[in-house]
Each structure stands twice: as C-alpha cells, then as structure tokens.
Design a protein around this motif. Structure first.
Motif, mmCIF file in Angstrom:
data_model
loop_
_atom_site.group_PDB
_atom_site.id
_atom_site.type_symbol
_atom_site.label_atom_id
_atom_site.label_comp_id
_atom_site.label_asym_id
_atom_site.label_seq_id
_atom_site.Cartn_x
_atom_site.Cartn_y
_atom_site.Cartn_z
ATOM 1 N N MET B 166 0.816 -1.206 0.000
ATOM 2 C CA MET B 166 0.000 0.000 0.000
ATOM 3 C C MET B 166 0.851 1.258 0.000
ATOM 4 O O MET B 166 1.812 1.357 0.737
ATOM 5 C CB MET B 166 -0.907 0.019 1.235
ATOM 6 C CG MET B 166 -1.800 -1.192 1.366
ATOM 7 S SD MET B 166 -2.923 -1.093 2.778
ATOM 8 C CE MET B 166 -1.863 -1.638 4.118
ATOM 9 N N ARG B 168 0.491 5.313 0.823
ATOM 10 C CA ARG B 168 -0.437 6.188 1.523
ATOM 11 C C ARG B 168 0.038 7.627 1.347
ATOM 12 O O ARG B 168 1.014 8.041 1.924
ATOM 13 C CB ARG B 168 -0.535 5.783 2.998
ATOM 14 C CG ARG B 168 -0.683 4.273 3.184
ATOM 15 C CD ARG B 168 -0.747 3.843 4.620
ATOM 16 N NE ARG B 168 -2.082 3.960 5.156
ATOM 17 C CZ ARG B 168 -2.998 2.989 5.065
ATOM 18 N NH1 ARG B 168 -2.722 1.864 4.456
ATOM 19 N NH2 ARG B 168 -4.182 3.171 5.569
ATOM 20 N N HIS B 187 -12.339 -5.052 12.174
ATOM 21 C CA HIS B 187 -11.386 -5.667 13.092
ATOM 22 C C HIS B 187 -11.795 -5.464 14.531
ATOM 23 O O HIS B 187 -10.987 -5.067 15.365
ATOM 24 C CB HIS B 187 -9.965 -5.153 12.801
ATOM 25 C CG HIS B 187 -9.543 -5.396 11.393
ATOM 26 N ND1 HIS B 187 -9.563 -4.427 10.428
ATOM 27 C CD2 HIS B 187 -9.172 -6.531 10.760
ATOM 28 C CE1 HIS B 187 -9.185 -4.946 9.275
ATOM 29 N NE2 HIS B 187 -8.955 -6.224 9.449
ATOM 30 N N ILE B 193 -5.546 2.407 12.167
ATOM 31 C CA ILE B 193 -5.394 3.827 11.831
ATOM 32 C C ILE B 193 -6.477 4.619 12.541
ATOM 33 O O ILE B 193 -7.517 4.073 12.901
ATOM 34 C CB ILE B 193 -5.509 4.067 10.305
ATOM 35 C CG1 ILE B 193 -6.639 3.216 9.729
ATOM 36 C CG2 ILE B 193 -4.205 3.796 9.607
ATOM 37 C CD1 ILE B 193 -6.880 3.423 8.262
ATOM 38 N N GLN B 218 -3.769 -5.682 9.521
ATOM 39 C CA GLN B 218 -3.811 -7.043 8.972
ATOM 40 C C GLN B 218 -3.604 -7.046 7.460
ATOM 41 O O GLN B 218 -3.694 -8.074 6.819
ATOM 42 C CB GLN B 218 -5.173 -7.687 9.282
ATOM 43 C CG GLN B 218 -5.435 -7.851 10.761
ATOM 44 C CD GLN B 218 -4.450 -8.806 11.402
ATOM 45 O OE1 GLN B 218 -4.250 -9.903 10.924
ATOM 46 N NE2 GLN B 218 -3.795 -8.355 12.476
ATOM 47 N N PHE B 219 -3.391 -5.881 6.879
ATOM 48 C CA PHE B 219 -3.216 -5.766 5.430
ATOM 49 C C PHE B 219 -4.385 -6.402 4.676
ATOM 50 O O PHE B 219 -4.204 -7.153 3.739
ATOM 51 C CB PHE B 219 -1.859 -6.336 4.998
ATOM 52 C CG PHE B 219 -0.727 -5.518 5.517
ATOM 53 C CD1 PHE B 219 -0.207 -4.487 4.752
ATOM 54 C CD2 PHE B 219 -0.226 -5.718 6.788
ATOM 55 C CE1 PHE B 219 0.805 -3.684 5.251
ATOM 56 C CE2 PHE B 219 0.775 -4.910 7.294
ATOM 57 C CZ PHE B 219 1.294 -3.897 6.520
ATOM 58 N N GLY B 221 -6.600 -4.485 3.241
ATOM 59 C CA GLY B 221 -6.823 -3.621 2.085
ATOM 60 C C GLY B 221 -8.162 -2.905 2.074
ATOM 61 O O GLY B 221 -8.464 -2.168 1.140
ATOM 62 N N ALA B 222 -8.957 -3.078 3.114
ATOM 63 C CA ALA B 222 -10.288 -2.466 3.121
ATOM 64 C C ALA B 222 -10.193 -0.944 3.036
ATOM 65 O O ALA B 222 -10.977 -0.302 2.334
ATOM 66 C CB ALA B 222 -11.043 -2.877 4.377
#
Ligand code: SF4
Ligand code: SF4
Ligand code: SF4
Ligand code: FES
Ligand code: FES
Lengths: 157, 832
Positions: B166, B168, B187, B193, B218-219, B221-222
């Motif tokens: 990712m 950012r 989660h 974040i 957790q990567f 990607g949401a």
C-alpha cells in the motif's frame, strides 16, 4: 530518571485505580502524564492492553488534546512564539538561532535531555514581541544574540 | 410493515422506519452526492455534501444522518443547496491537490493524456492513479467547479511508501474518515489507523506514525478499497487502470477458501478485493494483495520445455505432451508417483488421481501437506523414491529435495513458476491454475465453492486438467481424457466433507498467512511480502565502487517541489562542452534505461552539470531515489544541437515542469547576446513553482502562470504569451521546453501570431541516439529525429496531433515497466 521497567510498574499501579472501561482513557492519560511528564510508547502499549483498544486509538485521542506530550521533555522547556505579532517581529529568526544553537527542531529534545523546543502560536505577550518563554517565564523583545546568551547561561548553570 | 410516506423532490416515496433520507432517496432512484457516507458504514455526517432541505426543519440537515419521518417534504437540489455543495467542494479541493479540476485545458489534457503520469506523489489529477475513479473529481465535474476562489494549500505530507502493498499519500486525504471506520468495523473495534491530532493538523495515521507492519494492521486492504480519493492505493494495481470486469471466484491459497472478487482488464488480473466490506467477507493479505500478482508475475513460466541431450529446449505444447507421454510410458505401475498441491481444484485432484491409477496403474498419488513454510510429501512416496522403487514422477510443483530429484529417472513438472524441479525435469509444462481454471474447491468448513476462470491464458498455455488429460490421451488412456473441467465435475463422487478444524485463520492473524504454493514461497514470488512474514533486518545497500572517486558523483540533490528533483552531478568533461539547449543521458546502473535529461545549468570551474528530474516512471524514480554522494553509472553528453545564440530582439522562453529549469541557461546566454528575454513559466499550482528568483535574475521579465490560478495568470505558457501579445509585445523568437502536450498548446497560440517557435522534443526520446526511432517527428513532408536533428525543432511545422496520438500508444507499454520500490528491503523490483 526511573528506568523503563519501573515506569511500566508505575503505570500498572495507576491502572489499578480504574476499571477497564474505555471511558477511563483520558483520566488515565492525565495521571500518567502527571507522573512521568509525558506519555511514552511503552506506557501507551500497557494502557492499550488494559483497555483492550489499539495504541493507535489512544494516540488519536491523546493528540486531540494539546496537553499531552509523547516524548520525555528536557529539563528546560523553551517555547518560541510564532504568532502574528512575533512573526512580524521576526520570531522565525529567533527560532532559527535556537535551532542552530541546540541542534534540534521544534518538538524535539536535546540528547542530554536538557532542552525541549516548541513552536507556539501567540503567547499573549504581543507587546513584548518577539517573545520566548523558558520554563514558564516570559523573555520579551529577543534578538538572536540575546536569546543565545540566555540559553548559554542556562546550559552552564 | 407499514411504510413511512414522504416526498422527495415532489416524488411520493415510501420508506421504512429507521431509514435515512439518503436511503429513501436512493431507493427512489434520486441521487444525492456523498463523500463520507458509504453503504458499508454507519452514518457519520462529516463532509456535509449530502445536505438537503426539509420543510419545517431549520438549516440544511445531512441526509445521510437524518431519519425519515411521515409526511416529510424533502428537496435535494434547490439553488441554495447546489451553491452550498459547490462551496463545500471548493473547500475540500483547496486542501487537496486539485489544480487539474479547474484547469482551462482539462478536456484536451484528458483526451491527449489518457493515462495518468506515474509520479512519486500526486500533485494533481494528472498524476493521480485514482483519477478515473475519484468521487471528489467526479462531483467537482458534476458541479462544474471552474475556480477555487480560496487559497490553495498543499499539505506536503511525505508519502508512506515503506509498507508492503500500500502507498499512503495523505496529502490527498479529505478526512472523510471512511478508512478509519471500516478498519474498526472489520477488526472488532481495533483500528490500525485513526484520526491523529486536531484542527488543521488533523490527519489519518498510526500510533507515532509507525509503519503499518509495526501496528496491528492485517493488510486486509479495506481502507484502500473504501477511500474515495487517491490517498490510499494498492501499489501493484494503481497504474493498471480501471478493470473491465470484476469476476467472483474462490481463493484456493489456503484451506479457508474465501470468496474473492478479481478485477480483470484485457483478460488480465489487475487486482483483488473482498466481495463485501463486512466481517464475514474479509480476506487475508495473501488473497487481497498476493494472489493478483501471481498471474502476470515476471518470474512466471511462460514456455514449455523438454530436456534433450544438449540441454533444455523450448518447444510447443504438443511436443511437450508427446515427450512426457513417451518418457512416462515405461514406468507404469509402482515405479510411478504423482504429487499435487492442496491449492488445486477438486476436479484437477480427481483427474490426477485417476491418471495415476488408470494411465499409470499406480497407487502412488499424494496431495502434499503444508506446515507453515514447509511442504510435506507422503512418507510412502519419499521412501519409494529413496529406495529406488519409484523411478518416475509427475509433480505440479517444487516438492522434492535435491537428493530425491537426483534419484528419479524421469521427472515431469507442470507448474507456474520455475524451481530446481523444473531445471531438472525431462518435460516442463508452463501451467495455468487458480483463477485461470475452473472447478470447485472444498473449504475448511466443508463447503464446495466455485472456481471461475477470470484470466485469459496466453496461447499454447493450458490449465492443469488439460495437461493431465492430454498426456493421458497420448498414452492411450482415453478413459482419463476429458474435454472440459465441467466434464470432471460430473464424474466427481459426492463431496467428501472435509473435517473442519478450527485452528485460527490468516484473516485474523498474520502469523497464519499461507506461505507456500506448489512448493514456492510466496515471498520469493512477491517480494514485498518479506516485510510481513519475515521480520528480517533491512538489507544493507551495496556500495557502488566506481574506481574514480568523484566521477558522476551527485554533489547536491534537492527535491525542489514535489516530484521535481534537482541533481548536481560531477562530470567535468560534460560541463566543459555544455551549450544551451543540449541534453545529457543518465543511467543509474548498468541495467537501467538510458534517459535523456535537459541540462538546467552547468559550471565549468566546478566541473558540475545540473539536471532537474521529474519523477514520472520507473527510471526517473530510480534517479529520484538517489542520495547526495551516490554515483550515476553513466552520464553522457552533451548531446543534441545547441540553440543559435544571437540577437533576435525580444525572445520569449516558455518552460513547464523540468522545462522551468531547462530555460534557465537559454535565458542567461540569450540575455548576454543582447536580447530582451521574457521567461514564461507554468505550473499546475503555486506549490509547484521553483527557481523563480534564479530566473528573474537571469531575464528581463518573468511571467508566472498556474493552471489553478493560485498565482498570477490562470492557465499555462500559452495564456502567458497571449497576455504578452495582447499588451502589444512584439515577439521575435520563442523557445519552449516542457511536455509534449504543453508544447502543442503553446504552438497553437504562437502560430496565431506567427511567432517563430522552437520546441525541445526531449520527451519523445528513448535512447537519444537515433536508433530507436521513438522520437520520430513528422514536419510537413519531412521526418526528423529529435535526438539527432533536435532537440529543438520548428514547433509551428510539427504535426502535433499525430505525435500525441502515437505517444499515448507508447504509454501503455511504459506502464508495463511499473516502478515498484519498497525501501525497507532496499531494492527495486517489479513485484510488490
Ligand atoms: S489494511 Fe485493513 S487492517 Fe490495515 S489499516 Fe487498512 S483496513 Fe485497517
Ligand atoms: S485516507 Fe481516504 S478514506 Fe481515509 S480519511 Fe482520507 S480520504 Fe477518507
Ligand atoms: S484466507 Fe487468504 S489465502 Fe486463505 S483463502 Fe482466504 S484470501 Fe485466500
Ligand atoms: S455524506 Fe452525509 S455528511 Fe458526508
Ligand atoms: S488538466 Fe491537468 S494540468 Fe491541465
């Protein structure tokens, strides 16, 4: 200065006074800050564990309030005003001189934990612009030379 | 349940208790713009774009948070609302990197520059990978925002590029909070974040700004998938454009067997996403980020091969089938074994078993077991090979150690990636699998899920079942041969429900991420994964020894403005001969592309040459990542013809991007030659202007133009020229340096006033020697090559339209060579 481990123990002692309800976050942070002078990365982890929230969430809440600091402050805290009046009177030059002299940026603390430097907006001492506050005391009408002299005196004292 | 009746824009609408006005409007087919609201999130009410007027209510409530009530009368589009929404958008745009939204040349720009420029960080829509899919841009177009009328601010927050998968770029963030909310929602309330700080300093971030690898991220990607702007992006997919279709399939990479949506463009998988933004639909980092990178992976096997006496030979599929069948023929019975990987369709496994049994008359078939990052082959097979009983094997991957491989007399491999097994095999099939095949997969929970073909396989490459089937047919086992995978499905026995053992899921624990596919570690195929699964120390960069201490050393390096880097290079031989208008060719290392750069300054005494590099692609990214003290592998020049320095009278020098630096030496020399020199520079916004003072001192007048009007003249160099002509300036000559698009627009203007115009055609060049022909320019009847005849050519004679069209054709190829970098592991590679 207390070592990291005793600090963690101290924080755990603080936490004993609170339930693990998330609403207790702010009072806990206040007490920890009062005790250690700042909120360290480690203490944030301990608090996060206790309240079952993430350190990021705590950091988010804590950074919302300007009263919390996250690095161990130096013995002397220098605030340089960059408000409008001080800006007009070249407050930035004063700041530049201090940055040069201490070798740190605003928001940082010297390696020997002697000084912490902060930039602030209007200190309410516009008449004395450009103003610098060291350990709560206002020093008005500063010049790069005078502020350097001041810091030298403090360092050597 | 009795409905609530209300009126929206005069239309009678029915809604349910608990619905918001936004829900009711959506159900009635009435569009209300939203930014912070999202169907997967609870109402939030932060952006205020969705305001409406409700009769009897004060002010303008936000429709995403206001519940419907019986008899309500709602207006969604009166003049006041439109005006308020415009203001909201303008405020958002002023703190965003949005000059392109209000640019005068927007339509032409989008026509001639169909794909965004791959910049390091996004400074405008033209360099934003999300521009085709940006809510902010979409609404700004819809609400016809032409001018911002508020000061434009660039936040200049460094792009976070160190995490795997990712990017950012929070300078583009509009603080809608979608990412924060979805992360918490998915989660269990524990977000990686959050909003950090407050007021004008508020931004999204992690605790102490740590890398995501050092948080509970957790990567999944949401956050990337829900961000309405280009702030959060999938580093692999970002430059690949928008998908033509989204195909639902099942990820087979671990026993979970999650449903997953693959994004497909031109038959190629360009990305993946969860089927929904709900807890139940989550997928793990492997499914979201690694799976899509397996298909077009640079290391992938693309050719079938057979071993012949004098080495390996690349052959056709047919020949490989023949060779494999021929080799296997004499190993019927217990001398043969077949080994497969569990991430395989039920159909393929069934067919392999049948092949073993019927075509080879053997019982030695096994599906390997996976224990973390190790592959375990059945003991019987291992023992069989060790004892010499098993002499031939057909495997779908890299399952056997070197010793076992050496014992085999014949080895056939069908795989997606090379390994020591493919190196040693008698026949290697480049196989299609996963989203390139169809069938079913039994999940850990015992559910049979469909595998759908998402990606097109190249000609002559086939999925596993077809390879097995064809080899069987060639061996005369026609009972094993099938025409399609569906044919196998029909033959399958009732699904044997797998035991559902609940030992945790990779979706919730990065330590449980699947590590291995067909014997290959994922991190060896998609190397960004290393940062996630191996907490290794960053690799120290090798120091480049050049022999000559200072040769091509970068003495000074500075990012002048976002994406524009100034490099002062020690190259006395080049500096000695430099003339205004010339260019140099730089290479970062012996493997990088040769890139021509216009010389922006030089100093014969110091022996230095200065170039300004626009970070816009793989090669320029490599240059941009260099540090002071580093050395370039190659720095050749000066090349190209210099300009004719003489007295013209009044000379206009137009520069954009790197051209702002490019015109500087021209200004100096032309002024020395007695000309009145007017420099006209352009930038998308005020925060992209540089070298103002330097230029001002070198010329008689400096005219500044910005595309968003945040400084001086709104527009570009052509608007500057228009202003000069308008005030009666007689221009005798002009020199223009910038991108092709900009030079085209300027020439339209100078042509109108018959101003002689020379344009620097550097952007066309690929290798600067006239060999590649990429810089071919048609001028009237003649064909010229920019690198040999130029760089400066007569802009008034160039067929710009043809040039721009040809250039956009090149673009897609350039996108192939994606710039991928993850600084944690200090190297560049194409997978991320
Ligand atoms: S990738 Fe998933 S876990 Fe990580 S920050 Fe984004 S939403 Fe949260
Ligand atoms: S990063 Fe994207 S989703 Fe998150 S607050 Fe910013 S704009 Fe919204
Ligand atoms: S958990 Fe990950 S690897 Fe396993 S099936 Fe789901 S997305 Fe694929
Ligand atoms: S969409 Fe309603 S306030 Fe943002
Ligand atoms: S449209 Fe983007 S710079 Fe003109």
């Amino acid at each position: 200065m207390p070592t990291e481990t005793t600090m963690i123990a101290d924080i755990q002692a603080v936490l004993k006074n609170y339930t693990d309800d998330r609403d207790n976050l702010i009072p806990i942070l206040q007490e920890v800050q009062e005790m250690s002078g700042y909120i360290s990365e480690e203490s944030m982890d301990v608090i996060a564990d206790y309240l079952d929230i993430t350190p990021t969430e705590i950091y988010g809440v804590a950074t919302f309030y300007t009263q919390f600091v996250f690095t161990r402050p130096g013995e002397h805290v220098i605030k340089v005003c960059l408000g409008t009046a001080c800006h007009v009177k070249k407050g930035q030059q004063i700041m530049g001189e201090i940055i040069n002299y201490l070798g740190i940026q605003p928001g940082e603390t010297t390696e020997d934990y002697k000084f912490t430097l902060a930039a602030v907006a209007c200190l309410g001492s516009c008449a004395l612009a450009p103003a610098v506050v060291i350990d709560g005391e206002v020093y008005g009408r500063q010049t790069p030379q005078s502020v350097k002299k001041l810091l030298k005196e403090i360092r050597e004292s | 349940m009795s409905g609530i009746k209300l009126k929206i824009d005069g239309k009678e609408v029915e809604a349910q208790a608990g619905d918001t006005i936004l829900d009711a409007a959506k159900n009635a087919g009435i569009d209300i713009p939203t930014l912070c609201a999202h169907p997967s999130l609870e109402p939030y009410g932060a952006c205020r774009l969705c305001i409406v007027k409700v009769e009897g209510m004060r002010g303008y409530p936000t429709s995403c948070t206001t519940p419907v009530a019986d008899g309500m009368n709602v207006n969604t589009t009166n003049e006041d609302i439109i005006q308020l929404r415009r203001n909201i958008l303008k405020l958002l745009l002023s703190g965003h990197t949005s000059p392109c939204v209000v640019c005068l040349h927007k339509d032409l720009c989008e026509k001639y520059r169909p794909t965004p420029t791959k910049a390091g960080r996004t400074t405008r829509c033209g360099t934003c990978s999300n521009r085709e899919d940006c809510s902010l841009k979409g609404y700004s177009d819809e609400y016809e925002i032409k001018d911002l009328e508020v000061p434009v601010i660039y936040n200049n927050i460094p792009v976070e590029r160190d995490d795997p998968f990712m990017d950012r770029d929070y300078s583009l963030c509009i603080l809608c909070g979608r990412c924060v909310r979805i992360c918490k929602k998915l989660h269990d309330g524990k977000g990686a974040i959050d909003f950090i700080g407050r007021g004008k300093d508020a931004r999204i971030g992690t605790v102490f700004g740590k890398d995501h690898t050092d948080t509970n991220c957790q990567f999944c990607g949401a956050c990337v998938d829900i961000c309405p702007t280009g702030a959060l992006t999938d580093r692999y997919a970002k430059w690949l454009g928008t998908p033509d279709e989204v195909v639902r399939t099942t990820c087979m990479l671990c026993p979970e067997g999650c449903l997953i949506d693959l994004k497909v463009k031109n038959g190629q998988v360009i990305g993946a996403q969860a089927t929904d933004l709900t807890v139940d639909a989550r997928v793990c980092a492997i499914g979201r980020f690694v799976l899509p990178q397996l298909f077009e992976n640079p290391s992938r096997l693309r050719k079938h091969m057979i071993r012949v006496v004098d080495g390996d030979r690349k052959v056709s599929y047919e020949e490989t089938v023949e060779h494999a069948a021929e080799k296997l023929k004499s190993f019927s019975g217990e001398a043969f074994a077949m080994i497969a990987h569990p991430s395989t369709t039920r159909e393929d496994i069934y067919l392999m078993r049948k092949f073993t049994k019927e075509a080879m008359k053997s019982d030695n078939f096994c599906v390997v077991k996976i224990d973390k990052a190790t592959t375990l082959v059945d003991d019987t097979i291992v023992n069989g090979i060790e004892s010499g009983k098993i002499k031939a094997a057909f495997t779908t991957g890299d399952y056997l150690g070197k010793e076992l491989l050496d014992k085999l007399e014949v080895l056939i491999v069908a795989d997606m990636f090379p390994s020591k097994a493919t190196e040693q095999a008698d026949a290697v099939f480049a196989a299609g699998a996963l989203a390139e095949t169809s069938g079913t997969f039994i999940t850990k929970a015992g559910e049979a899920r469909e595998i759908n073909v998402c990606a097109k396989l190249p000609d002559d490459i086939y999925p596993d079942w077809k390879i097995i089937s064809d080899v069987a047919a060639k061996m005369g086992a026609s009972g094993v041969a099938v025409k399609s995978s569906e044919e196998i499905t029909k033959e399958l026995p009732e699904s044997q429900v797998a035991k559902s053992v609940n030992e945790g899921s990779p979706i919730e624990d990065l330590a449980l991420l699947p590590r291995i596919y067909r014997g290959h570690k994922f991190e060896d195929i998609v190397c960004a994964l290393k940062a996630l699964v191996i907490k290794e120390e960053p690799v120290e960069e090798e120091t480049r020894e050049t022999g000559e201490e200072k040769r091509f050393k970068i003495l000074e390096k500075q990012e002048l403005v976002p994406d524009t880097h100034m490099l002062k290079v020690y190259a006395p031989a080049v500096a000695e001969n430099c003339k205004p208008g010339q260019f140099v060719i730089a290479m970062v290392n012996e493997f990088s592309e040769r890139i021509p750069y216009t010389v922006a300054d030089w100093d014969k005494d110091e022996g230095t040459v200065t170039i300004n590099v626009l970070e816009a692609g793989r090669s320029s990214r490599e240059v941009a990542l260099l540090k002071e003290g580093d050395h370039l592998a190659h720095f050749a020049g000066p090349l190209g013809k210099e300009i004719d320095v003489k007295k013209y009278g009044t000379v206009v020098l137009g520069g954009g991007c790197y051209g702002v630096g490019g015109i500087y030496p021209l200004a100096k020399e032309l002024k020395k030659a007695g000309n009145r020199v007017i420099c006209v520079i352009e930038a998308a916004s005020h925060y992209l202007l540089y070298w103002e003072k330097k230029l001002k001192d070198a010329c008689d007048e400096l005219v500044i133009t910005t595309k968003d009007g945040s400084r001086d003249i709104k527009g570009g160099v052509q608007e500057g020229v228009e202003m000069l002509v308008g005030r009666g300036e007689k221009i005798d000559q002009s020199f223009i340096i910038g991108c092709t698009f900009m030079m085209m627009l300027v020439c339209e203007e100078t042509k109108k006033h018959s101003i002689p115009t020379l344009t620097a055609m550097n952007p066309l060049m690929l290798d600067g020697t006239g060999m590649c022909g990429a810089c071919r320019v048609t001028m009237g009847e003649e064909v010229k090559f920019a690198c040999v005849d130029g760089p400066f050519l007569d802009g008034l004679q160039i067929d710009w339209k043809e040039l721009m069209q040809r250039h956009s054709a090149f673009r897609s190829e350039e996108i192939e060579s994606l710039p991928q970098e993850h600084s944690k592991h200090k190297h560049l590679c194409r997978t991320i």
